[in-house]
Design an enzyme around this catalytic site. Structure first.
Site, PDB file in Angstrom:
ATOM      1  N   GLU A  58     -11.470  -4.244  -2.981  1.00 22.43           N
ATOM      2  CA  GLU A  58     -10.495  -3.281  -3.502  1.00 22.43           C
ATOM      3  C   GLU A  58     -10.310  -3.498  -5.004  1.00 22.43           C
ATOM      4  O   GLU A  58      -9.693  -4.469  -5.416  1.00 22.43           O
ATOM      5  CB  GLU A  58      -9.154  -3.463  -2.778  1.00 22.43           C
ATOM      6  CG  GLU A  58      -9.252  -3.387  -1.275  1.00 22.43           C
ATOM      7  CD  GLU A  58      -8.109  -4.140  -0.587  1.00 22.43           C
ATOM      8  OE1 GLU A  58      -6.934  -3.859  -0.882  1.00 22.43           O
ATOM      9  OE2 GLU A  58      -8.397  -5.011   0.236  1.00 22.43           O
ATOM     10  N   HIS A 102      -9.955   1.643   0.236  1.00 19.71           N
ATOM     11  CA  HIS A 102      -9.861   0.507   1.152  1.00 19.71           C
ATOM     12  C   HIS A 102     -10.995   0.503   2.181  1.00 19.71           C
ATOM     13  O   HIS A 102     -10.783   0.183   3.357  1.00 19.71           O
ATOM     14  CB  HIS A 102      -8.498   0.544   1.844  1.00 19.71           C
ATOM     15  CG  HIS A 102      -7.942  -0.805   2.181  1.00 19.71           C
ATOM     16  ND1 HIS A 102      -8.556  -1.652   3.062  1.00 19.71           N
ATOM     17  CD2 HIS A 102      -6.845  -1.451   1.750  1.00 19.71           C
ATOM     18  CE1 HIS A 102      -7.834  -2.753   3.182  1.00 19.71           C
ATOM     19  NE2 HIS A 102      -6.795  -2.663   2.376  1.00 19.71           N
ATOM     20  N   HIS A 136       0.798  -1.235   0.000  1.00 18.58           N
ATOM     21  CA  HIS A 136       0.000   0.000   0.000  1.00 18.58           C
ATOM     22  C   HIS A 136       0.828   1.281   0.000  1.00 18.58           C
ATOM     23  O   HIS A 136       0.509   2.245   0.687  1.00 18.58           O
ATOM     24  CB  HIS A 136      -0.969   0.005   1.188  1.00 18.58           C
ATOM     25  CG  HIS A 136      -1.986  -1.095   1.146  1.00 18.58           C
ATOM     26  ND1 HIS A 136      -2.413  -1.676  -0.029  1.00 18.58           N
ATOM     27  CD2 HIS A 136      -2.680  -1.721   2.145  1.00 18.58           C
ATOM     28  CE1 HIS A 136      -3.320  -2.612   0.246  1.00 18.58           C
ATOM     29  NE2 HIS A 136      -3.496  -2.667   1.555  1.00 18.58           N
TER      30      HIS A 136
END
Ligand code: BGC
Length: 365
Positions: free
Chosen positions: A330, A188, A114
């Site tokens: 996602e 997210h 991420h």
């Protein structure tokens, strides 16, 4: 139908010393979305059940400290690269780049997750709320400098949240770069249609419009194989209760401690589909009739059932988060794409504009 409107309130100070705000968007169709300029984090999202009754259905916190003292990714914008890059390394145009490799599942060798140590979720973005006819929304902007978290090139990112009168929350992503660099943005948000303190999402019914997944190694990095879901606990082509098979003896489920995998959408370009805005999946809670459809221009969907979350975090009601208290859907390119040249590229080059769209369409059964 109501009138679209918004309100702006203070949201406290982040651990990086930045002042955050929160925007309360009231959609003309009834859905209410509370989002902060702190990484675009979704704080609350009220959607109607079968009787039209509104409830907050996302996991979030009352102040930046909620995110800052634990897993930071609940409900935020992820960038510059969502999901994992193996060993925090990739080679682009003959140059090797090294990124922080702080994430590791047992048995793995570490990876970049991420965006790195301080991803785009951990910045306060420039934010401009707007009302345009029956739509209400926020335009977020963030500039990530050349070398940020080890990535090459400056990226100018723009993310627009729009809440429509049809109860669609649309997320439009845009980015331009001054050097070639990987970009893979996502949102997210974790849903629980019983509310964030309503316990596990295992009773929710999930549909995923995908015949294939990308299995991973022990470190949750795709092996490169694209496997058929048929006859496995990963087949959600017909709506299926999440808990139905999540605890089955299955090597992949053991690695993820449940679902934490990337599905290749049948209509997306990675599966040879036509692409464009395609149906990715749906989530429904039979107990109350809340329903969501996800549509996206992205080729893949990472489904994560909050198996690794830090449960000492306390949600808005003050209760501790519990195991599998939410599900993240996602939309994205496949994990580790910078090291998988055979897969659709995530590399954006100067002069190109990265553009993707995901829609969360709320309704009731
Ligand atoms: C990943 C999980 C990770 C989580 C962190 C998800 O996108 O797939 O493995 O633990 O993000 O919040």
């Amino acid at each position: 139908m109501g009138k679209a409107s918004y309100e702006t309130v203070d949201f406290g100070v982040t651990k990086y010393g930045e002042k955050a705000r929160k925007f309360i968007l009231k959609g003309a169709g009834g859905v209410i979305l509370e989002a902060s300029d702190y990484g675009g984090k979704i704080v609350r999202l009220f959607t109607p059940d079968a009787k039209g009754e509104l409830k907050d259905v996302v996991v979030g916190f009352d102040s930046p400290a909620g995110w800052d003292n634990g897993d930071p990714y609940w409900g935020c914008i992820i960038g510059r690269y969502g999901n994992r890059i193996a060993a925090g390394k990739f080679t682009l145009d003959g140059v090797e780049y090294k990124l922080p490799a702080l994430n590791n599942a047992p048995g793995g060798i570490g990876c970049n997750l991420h965006g790195g140590a301080r991803g785009w979720d951990a910045y306060v973005w420039d934010a401009e709320p707007f009302v345009e006819g029956d739509d209400v929304g926020i335009v977020f902007r963030h500039v990530s400098p050349d070398g940020d978290e080890g990535f090459p090139g400056k990226v100018e990112a723009k993310v627009t949240y729009t809440l429509t009168s049809a109860n669609v929350w649309r997320v439009d992503y845009e980015a331009t770069v001054d050097k070639a660099t990987p970009v893979n943005m996502t949102q997210h948000v974790y849903f629980n249609f019983k509310g964030e303190s309503g316990g596990t999402i295992e009773d929710h019914v999930l549909t995923i419009a995908a015949s294939q997944v990308t299995p991973t190694d022990k470190g949750q990095i795709p092996t490169g194989e694209i496997a058929k879901v048929e006859g496995t606990p990963f087949d959600f082509r017909k709506g299926m209760r999440i808990g139905e098979r999540i605890n089955e003896a299955n090597g992949q489920l053991e690695i993820g401690k449940g679902y934490d995998h990337n599905w290749v959408l049948d209509e997306g370009v990675m599966a040879g589909g036509k692409g464009g805005l395609v149906f990715a999946g749906a989530l429904e809670c039979p107990l109350n009739g809340r329903k969501l459809e996800v549509w996206t221009t992205e080729p893949c969907l990472q489904v994560y059932t909050a198996n690794w979350a830090s449960y000492d975090q306390r949600a808005k009601g003050g209760e501790h988060l519990s195991f599998r208290c939410g599900i993240a859907l996602e939309t994205q390119h496949a994990p580790d794409s910078p090291n998988k040249p055979q897969w659709p590229t995530t590399i954006v080059r100067p002069g190109e504009t990265y553009r993707t769209t995901t829609e969360f369409r709320f309704g009731n059964a």
